[in-house]
Write an enzyme that holds these catalytic residues in place. Structure first.
Site, PDB file in Angstrom:
ATOM      1  N   SER A 281       0.838  -1.208   0.000  1.00 27.95           N
ATOM      2  CA  SER A 281       0.000   0.000   0.000  1.00 27.95           C
ATOM      3  C   SER A 281       0.875   1.261   0.000  1.00 27.95           C
ATOM      4  O   SER A 281       0.504   2.276  -0.589  1.00 27.95           O
ATOM      5  CB  SER A 281      -0.988   0.005   1.173  1.00 27.95           C
ATOM      6  OG  SER A 281      -0.333   0.225   2.390  1.00 27.95           O
TER       7      SER A 281
ATOM      8  N   VAL B 191      16.144  -7.632   7.044  1.00 28.36           N
ATOM      9  CA  VAL B 191      17.220  -6.777   7.558  1.00 28.36           C
ATOM     10  C   VAL B 191      18.240  -6.627   6.439  1.00 28.36           C
ATOM     11  O   VAL B 191      18.636  -7.621   5.824  1.00 28.36           O
ATOM     12  CB  VAL B 191      17.879  -7.437   8.795  1.00 28.36           C
ATOM     13  CG1 VAL B 191      19.104  -6.673   9.240  1.00 28.36           C
ATOM     14  CG2 VAL B 191      16.864  -7.551   9.927  1.00 28.36           C
TER      15      VAL B 191
ATOM     16  N   HIS C 251       8.768   3.051   8.915  1.00 32.80           N
ATOM     17  CA  HIS C 251       8.504   2.211  10.087  1.00 32.80           C
ATOM     18  C   HIS C 251       7.221   2.706  10.752  1.00 32.80           C
ATOM     19  O   HIS C 251       7.044   3.914  10.933  1.00 32.80           O
ATOM     20  CB  HIS C 251       9.684   2.289  11.064  1.00 32.80           C
ATOM     21  CG  HIS C 251       9.467   1.446  12.278  1.00 32.80           C
ATOM     22  ND1 HIS C 251       9.604   0.073  12.248  1.00 32.80           N
ATOM     23  CD2 HIS C 251       9.080   1.756  13.537  1.00 32.80           C
ATOM     24  CE1 HIS C 251       9.312  -0.415  13.439  1.00 32.80           C
ATOM     25  NE2 HIS C 251       8.991   0.589  14.246  1.00 32.80           N
TER      26      HIS C 251
ATOM     27  N   ASP D  75      20.600   2.596   8.466  1.00 26.06           N
ATOM     28  CA  ASP D  75      21.996   2.310   8.804  1.00 26.06           C
ATOM     29  C   ASP D  75      22.090   0.843   9.188  1.00 26.06           C
ATOM     30  O   ASP D  75      21.144   0.080   8.960  1.00 26.06           O
ATOM     31  CB  ASP D  75      22.514   3.269   9.891  1.00 26.06           C
ATOM     32  CG  ASP D  75      21.819   3.061  11.227  1.00 26.06           C
ATOM     33  OD1 ASP D  75      21.042   2.082  11.355  1.00 26.06           O
ATOM     34  OD2 ASP D  75      22.045   3.865  12.154  1.00 26.06           O
TER      35      ASP D  75
ATOM     36  N   GLY E 250      21.967  -0.669  11.980  1.00 21.71           N
ATOM     37  CA  GLY E 250      21.134  -1.164  13.075  1.00 21.71           C
ATOM     38  C   GLY E 250      19.719  -1.451  12.588  1.00 21.71           C
ATOM     39  O   GLY E 250      19.392  -1.255  11.417  1.00 21.71           O
TER      40      GLY E 250
ATOM     41  N   LYS F 105      -2.487   5.493   7.082  1.00 27.56           N
ATOM     42  CA  LYS F 105      -2.916   6.666   6.304  1.00 27.56           C
ATOM     43  C   LYS F 105      -1.817   7.729   6.276  1.00 27.56           C
ATOM     44  O   LYS F 105      -1.597   8.394   5.265  1.00 27.56           O
ATOM     45  CB  LYS F 105      -4.154   7.293   6.963  1.00 27.56           C
ATOM     46  CG  LYS F 105      -5.449   6.765   6.457  1.00 27.56           C
ATOM     47  CD  LYS F 105      -6.571   7.679   6.929  1.00 27.56           C
ATOM     48  CE  LYS F 105      -7.887   6.969   6.784  1.00 27.56           C
ATOM     49  NZ  LYS F 105      -8.982   7.664   7.450  1.00 27.56           N
TER      50      LYS F 105
END
Ligand code: GAR
Length: 220
Positions: free
Chosen positions: A13, A92, A109, A141, A143, A172
């Site tokens: 999406s 990852v 995220h 990066d 991590g 949204k």
């Protein structure tokens, strides 16, 4: 105009929002290649529908993450990608990808980092009892969800929220801020100073605030 390579693992999406913003002329970018590490995901249907080249490179069969990323890098470079966009990409990434595209890999995220990194964030937010949740676009990066933050959007968490309702409210905003981050990059307005990413040319809103639950006592 920035050449994007979009990595996906699922529904796509966020990919769709980027496609729509490009097609509407709001986002000065072109998607050169969409790569999924999972076959038959809906994101690939979206690619087909919009006639955007796509590839499946399954991570299965690669013992080392680095070898898998090498394949991804080769495909991205073959399509002259300038910016790599992780749009619901559930792998990852390793230094192999990051070295090939230094500070040119962006991830979305579904939380206000650095809180709630990792997965299953919506239930964790409801269970923790935070009053605000949100989403973050950041440069990647080495991590997990630790790279320099480009843009965030906050949404309230309500008492009757479930993981599903909160997810929908956050998604949204994801659809807006990912394109905004890419556009800022395309316009050369992002300046990276260590951990900080400065976005040039925005007015300040000095007294901006959000409170949840809202304060009522001053309205009496
Ligand atoms: C989005 O909520 C995105 O923030 C999240 O996966 C979802 C993908 O949705 N990404 C991560 O959790 C990355 N660690 P989409 O496939 O519909 O764009």
């Amino acid at each position: 105009m920035v050449n994007l390579g979009v990595l996906v693992s699922g529904s796509g999406s966020n990919l769709q929002a980027i496609i729509d913003n490009i097609e509407a002329g709001r986002l000065d970018a072109r998607i050169r290649i969409i790569i999924s590490n999972v076959p038959d995901v809906f994101a690939l249907e979206r690619a087909k529908k919009h006639s955007i080249p796509s590839l499946v490179i399954s991570h299965k069969g690669y013992k080392r993450r680095e070898d898998f990323d090498k394949k991804i890098v080769e495909a991205l470079q073959a399509h002259e990608v300038g910016l790599v966009v992780l749009a619901g990409y559930m792998r990852v990434v390793t230094a192999v990808l990051l070295r090939a595209f230094p500070m040119r890999v962006m991830n979305i995220h579904p939380a206000l980092l650095p809180s709630f990194a990792g997965t299953h964030v919506w239930q964790a937010e409801v269970d923790y009892g935070v009053k605000f949740a949100g989403c973050t676009v950041h440069f990647v990066d080495e991590g997990t969800d630790t790279g320099p933050i480009i843009i965030q959007a906050a949404v309230p968490v309500y008492d009757d929220d479930t993981a599903e309702t909160l997810n929908a409210r956050i998604l949204k905003q994801e659809h807006k801020i990912f394109s905004q981050a890419i556009q800022l990059y395309a316009e050369g307005r992002l300046e990276i100073q260590g951990r900080r990413v400065l976005a040039k040319g925005f007015p300040k809103v000095p007294d901006a605030f959000m409170i949840n639950p809202p304060i009522e006592i001053f309205d009496r």
